[in-house]
Design a protein around this motif. Structure first.
Motif, PDB file in Angstrom:
ATOM      1  N   GLN A  81       0.825  -1.211   0.000  1.00  0.00           N
ATOM      2  CA  GLN A  81       0.000   0.000   0.000  1.00  0.00           C
ATOM      3  C   GLN A  81       0.854   1.253   0.000  1.00  0.00           C
ATOM      4  N   ARG A  82       0.317   2.260  -0.634  1.00  0.00           N
ATOM      5  CA  ARG A  82       0.939   3.585  -0.601  1.00  0.00           C
ATOM      6  C   ARG A  82      -0.152   4.570  -0.225  1.00  0.00           C
ATOM      7  N   MET A  83       0.234   5.571   0.566  1.00  0.00           N
ATOM      8  CA  MET A  83      -0.782   6.549   0.964  1.00  0.00           C
ATOM      9  C   MET A  83      -0.264   7.960   0.739  1.00  0.00           C
ATOM     10  N   GLU A  84      -1.116   8.820   0.241  1.00  0.00           N
ATOM     11  CA  GLU A  84      -0.726  10.225   0.148  1.00  0.00           C
ATOM     12  C   GLU A  84      -1.933  11.131   0.319  1.00  0.00           C
ATOM     13  N   ALA A  85      -1.635  12.366   0.703  1.00  0.00           N
ATOM     14  CA  ALA A  85      -2.713  13.327   0.933  1.00  0.00           C
ATOM     15  C   ALA A  85      -3.023  14.079  -0.350  1.00  0.00           C
ATOM     16  N   SER A  86      -4.278  14.494  -0.482  1.00  0.00           N
ATOM     17  CA  SER A  86      -4.666  15.273  -1.654  1.00  0.00           C
ATOM     18  C   SER A  86      -5.892  16.118  -1.311  1.00  0.00           C
ATOM     19  N   LEU A  87      -6.307  16.908  -2.286  1.00  0.00           N
ATOM     20  CA  LEU A  87      -7.546  17.665  -2.109  1.00  0.00           C
ATOM     21  C   LEU A  87      -8.598  17.061  -3.031  1.00  0.00           C
ATOM     22  N   VAL A  88      -9.799  17.027  -2.558  1.00  0.00           N
ATOM     23  CA  VAL A  88     -10.877  16.413  -3.327  1.00  0.00           C
ATOM     24  C   VAL A  88     -11.209  17.272  -4.561  1.00  0.00           C
ATOM     25  N   LYS A  89     -11.586  16.600  -5.649  1.00  0.00           N
ATOM     26  CA  LYS A  89     -12.034  17.330  -6.839  1.00  0.00           C
ATOM     27  C   LYS A  89     -13.558  17.429  -6.786  1.00  0.00           C
ATOM     28  N   LYS A  90     -14.102  18.325  -7.603  1.00  0.00           N
ATOM     29  CA  LYS A  90     -15.541  18.626  -7.521  1.00  0.00           C
ATOM     30  C   LYS A  90     -16.421  17.363  -7.624  1.00  0.00           C
ATOM     31  N   GLU A  91     -16.147  16.568  -8.642  1.00  0.00           N
ATOM     32  CA  GLU A  91     -16.990  15.393  -8.879  1.00  0.00           C
ATOM     33  C   GLU A  91     -16.931  14.403  -7.704  1.00  0.00           C
ATOM     34  N   GLU A  92     -15.703  14.249  -7.171  1.00  0.00           N
ATOM     35  CA  GLU A  92     -15.522  13.334  -6.034  1.00  0.00           C
ATOM     36  C   GLU A  92     -16.177  13.906  -4.777  1.00  0.00           C
ATOM     37  N   ALA A  93     -16.080  15.227  -4.630  1.00  0.00           N
ATOM     38  CA  ALA A  93     -16.680  15.880  -3.459  1.00  0.00           C
ATOM     39  C   ALA A  93     -18.188  15.635  -3.453  1.00  0.00           C
ATOM     40  N   ARG A 122      -7.573   1.913  -5.962  1.00  0.00           N
ATOM     41  CA  ARG A 122      -7.266   3.307  -5.638  1.00  0.00           C
ATOM     42  C   ARG A 122      -8.431   3.860  -4.845  1.00  0.00           C
ATOM     43  N   SER A 123      -8.163   4.144  -3.587  1.00  0.00           N
ATOM     44  CA  SER A 123      -9.238   4.586  -2.700  1.00  0.00           C
ATOM     45  C   SER A 123      -9.003   6.008  -2.242  1.00  0.00           C
ATOM     46  N   MET A 124     -10.101   6.716  -2.087  1.00  0.00           N
ATOM     47  CA  MET A 124     -10.044   8.065  -1.517  1.00  0.00           C
ATOM     48  C   MET A 124     -10.861   8.040  -0.249  1.00  0.00           C
ATOM     49  N   TYR A 125     -10.188   8.261   0.836  1.00  0.00           N
ATOM     50  CA  TYR A 125     -10.870   8.252   2.127  1.00  0.00           C
ATOM     51  C   TYR A 125     -11.095   9.682   2.602  1.00  0.00           C
ATOM     52  N   ARG A 126     -12.257   9.922   3.160  1.00  0.00           N
ATOM     53  CA  ARG A 126     -12.536  11.253   3.702  1.00  0.00           C
ATOM     54  C   ARG A 126     -11.631  11.495   4.898  1.00  0.00           C
ATOM     55  N   ALA A 127     -10.795  12.505   4.797  1.00  0.00           N
ATOM     56  CA  ALA A 127      -9.833  12.771   5.871  1.00  0.00           C
ATOM     57  C   ALA A 127     -10.522  13.288   7.137  1.00  0.00           C
ATOM     58  N   ASP A 128     -11.760  13.758   6.991  1.00  0.00           N
ATOM     59  CA  ASP A 128     -12.466  14.206   8.193  1.00  0.00           C
ATOM     60  C   ASP A 128     -13.104  13.035   8.928  1.00  0.00           C
ATOM     61  N   ARG A 129     -13.113  11.861   8.302  1.00  0.00           N
ATOM     62  CA  ARG A 129     -13.749  10.716   8.954  1.00  0.00           C
ATOM     63  C   ARG A 129     -12.756   9.619   9.310  1.00  0.00           C
ATOM     64  N   TYR A 130     -11.531   9.729   8.787  1.00  0.00           N
ATOM     65  CA  TYR A 130     -10.551   8.655   8.979  1.00  0.00           C
ATOM     66  C   TYR A 130      -9.274   9.118   9.604  1.00  0.00           C
ATOM     67  N   LYS A 131      -8.713   8.229  10.412  1.00  0.00           N
ATOM     68  CA  LYS A 131      -7.400   8.430  11.004  1.00  0.00           C
ATOM     69  C   LYS A 131      -6.726   7.068  10.864  1.00  0.00           C
ATOM     70  N   PHE A 132      -5.579   7.018  10.251  1.00  0.00           N
ATOM     71  CA  PHE A 132      -4.909   5.723  10.077  1.00  0.00           C
ATOM     72  C   PHE A 132      -3.865   5.557  11.166  1.00  0.00           C
ATOM     73  N   ILE A 133      -3.849   4.397  11.774  1.00  0.00           N
ATOM     74  CA  ILE A 133      -2.919   4.205  12.898  1.00  0.00           C
ATOM     75  C   ILE A 133      -2.053   2.967  12.668  1.00  0.00           C
ATOM     76  N   THR A 134      -0.874   3.005  13.233  1.00  0.00           N
ATOM     77  CA  THR A 134       0.008   1.856  13.102  1.00  0.00           C
ATOM     78  C   THR A 134       0.894   1.773  14.337  1.00  0.00           C
ATOM     79  N   GLU A 135       1.277   0.559  14.712  1.00  0.00           N
ATOM     80  CA  GLU A 135       2.179   0.384  15.855  1.00  0.00           C
ATOM     81  C   GLU A 135       3.563   0.157  15.309  1.00  0.00           C
ATOM     82  N   ILE A 136       4.518   0.803  15.916  1.00  0.00           N
ATOM     83  CA  ILE A 136       5.886   0.601  15.439  1.00  0.00           C
ATOM     84  C   ILE A 136       6.777   0.177  16.592  1.00  0.00           C
ATOM     85  N   GLN A 137       7.787  -0.595  16.268  1.00  0.00           N
ATOM     86  CA  GLN A 137       8.665  -1.094  17.313  1.00  0.00           C
ATOM     87  C   GLN A 137      10.107  -0.815  16.980  1.00  0.00           C
TER      88      GLN A 137
END
Ligand code: 16G
Length: 243
Positions: free
Chosen positions: A185-197, A227-242
């Motif tokens: 998986q790869r993740m990056e931030a973006s701004l929503v486009k009109k149609e997607e909004a 390719r998924s677009m997640y609403r950043a106002d509804r999601y927080k991705f978490i991970t545990e690291i050691q």
């Protein structure tokens, strides 16, 4: 609510207002789903300009603490969903595990030749077709993500739109008896486009988290590029690291 701002402070006034509102939200004085006072009321309460109040609210909306509804007001949002980045789970599994009801709306289902990058990730030879499926994914009828999935036709020759109304992963594992093994998986931030909004029912501008996943069967064959677009106002991705 403490509406007295420290005008001598080096902390900007819009930040002080944000803090005052956050305290009310976190302290339960403004419970989830309730409307906060209007911009005009806040302007009077804090004795600042409307622009300052608007700045504070916009920041809290972007943080996901508040959401605006056109013509209705600004409301305290539900806490963001915490999604671990560790397990190879499906949207349906994730929502059910939280006691939420998942549903999908298929907005596109086509069969054709993929773009070269998708063909490459799916390790397809020239001329091998894919199904392209676009789904809006809902939790308790609230849009959470927009997902475009590419599936090799040779793996799922009989696939129909109807079958994708439910879970793709349960179709693959339970119906087809294939074994899903791992993904990258790869993740990056973006701004929503009109149609997607519009599809995600959010106002512009809004941040989104884009995830691209390539998943493999246990025999090492890639079976999906998503390719998924997640609403950043509804999601927080978490991970545990050691260490
Ligand atoms: C998740 C996966 C996606 C998978 C889908 C299957 C991410 C980033 N993506 O959305 O790759 O195709 O689940 O869900 O987690 P389903 O079985 O509910 O159709």
């Amino acid at each position: 609510m403490n509406t007295v701002l420290d005008k001598q402070s080096h902390v900007p006034m819009y930040v002080q207002i944000e803090e005052a509102l956050k305290q009310r939200i976190n302290g339960g004085e403004f419970p989830i789903g309730t409307a906060i006072p209007s911009e005009r009321d806040l302007t009077e309460l804090f004795g600042v300009s409307r622009m300052t109040v608007r700045q504070s609210i916009t920041n809290l909306v972007n943080e996901g603490l508040l959401h605006r509804e056109k013509g209705r007001g600004t409301f305290v949002a539900s806490p963001k969903m915490e999604q671990p980045l560790t397990g190879l789970t499906s949207f349906t599994e994730d929502m059910k595990a939280r006691g939420l009801v998942p549903s999908n709306k298929i907005i596109n289902f086509t069969k054709g030749l993929p773009e070269p990058d998708v063909a490459n990730e799916l390790q397809l030879a020239g001329g091998e077709a894919v199904f392209t499926v676009e789904r809006i994914r809902y939790a308790n009828d609230k849009p959470m993500a927009l997902e475009r999935t590419y599936l090799p036709v040779k793996l799922f020759p009989q696939l129909s739109e109807k079958e994708l109304a439910g879970s793709l992963y349960s179709l693959i594992e339970q119906e087809q008896g294939l074994s899903i093994s791992h993904a990258s998986q790869r993740m990056e931030a973006s701004l929503v486009k009109k149609e997607e909004a519009d599809l995600l029912e959010i106002g512009m501008p809004a941040p989104i988290l884009m995830i691209e996943r390539v998943s493999y069967l246990s025999n090492g064959v890639p079976f999906e590029v998503v390719r998924s677009m997640y609403r950043a106002d509804r999601y927080k991705f978490i991970t545990e690291i050691q260490r």
